[in-house]
Each structure stands twice: as structure tokens, then as C-alpha cells.
Design a protein around this motif. Structure first.
Motif, PDB file in Angstrom:
ATOM      1  N   GLU A  23       0.812  -1.354  -0.199  1.00 43.88           N
ATOM      2  CA  GLU A  23       0.095  -0.142   0.013  1.00 43.88           C
ATOM      3  C   GLU A  23       0.935   1.309  -0.055  1.00 43.88           C
ATOM      4  N   GLU A  26       2.076   1.656  -3.160  1.00 37.42           N
ATOM      5  CA  GLU A  26       1.164   2.320  -4.071  1.00 37.42           C
ATOM      6  C   GLU A  26       0.988   3.487  -4.082  1.00 37.42           C
ATOM      7  N   SER A  32      -1.383   0.173  -8.735  1.00 38.98           N
ATOM      8  CA  SER A  32      -2.224  -0.560  -7.699  1.00 38.98           C
ATOM      9  C   SER A  32      -1.749  -1.708  -7.054  1.00 38.98           C
ATOM     10  N   GLN A  33      -2.500  -1.898  -5.761  1.00 40.12           N
ATOM     11  CA  GLN A  33      -1.770  -2.879  -5.013  1.00 40.12           C
ATOM     12  C   GLN A  33      -1.918  -4.178  -5.505  1.00 40.12           C
ATOM     13  N   GLN A  34      -2.892  -4.397  -6.246  1.00 33.22           N
ATOM     14  CA  GLN A  34      -3.298  -5.590  -7.339  1.00 33.22           C
ATOM     15  C   GLN A  34      -2.061  -5.785  -8.075  1.00 33.22           C
TER      16      GLN A  34
END
Length: 69
Positions: A23, A26, A32-34
Motif C-alpha cells: 500500500e 502504491e 495499484s496494490q493488485q
């Protein structure tokens, strides 16, 4: 060695060594974290520009992300 896995392993190791969460990366990088999770699992194929931007977020040289063990 699979370069995706190498980059993912190096990224995860450096991130943990610096005490950073996905995070926090990010927030610093805009990825993104994804995406970062997929990168760490070797599922993403980052571009040279992405490697540079991630290395800046980590505060290391981009070479550190592609350096073999």
C-alpha cells in the motif's frame, strides 16, 4: 531464470527490507496494490519504464530489480 519471477522476488525482498507495505508503494508509485501483488508473484511483465518507476518508489537503482541472486 524467468525474469518475471526474478523481478518479483527482488521487488518483494527490497520492499520488505525497507519495511514498506504494498500500500505504501502504491501511494509512492501510483501502481495499484493488485498490480504490485501480481508483480511479486511473477505474474506481471513490467516494462523498462515500470521498473524505473518502481525502483524510484523503493529508493534503489533499477538494476537492483533485475540483478540475479
Amino acid at each position: 531464470m524467468d525474469m518475471r519471477k526474478l523481478v518479483g522476488q527482488n521487488f518483494a525482498r527490497i520492499r520488505r527490507e525497507k519495511g514498506l507495505t504494498q500500500e505504501q508503494i502504491e501511494e509512492r508509485s501510483g501502481f495499484s496494490q493488485q498490480y504490485l501483488s501480481g508483480l511479486e508473484r511473477g505474474k506481471r511483465n513490467p516494462t523498462v519504464i515500470t521498473l524505473y518507476e518502481l525502483s524510484q518508489a523503493l529508493g534503489v537503482s533499477h538494476v537492483e530489480l533485475v540483478k540475479p541472486d
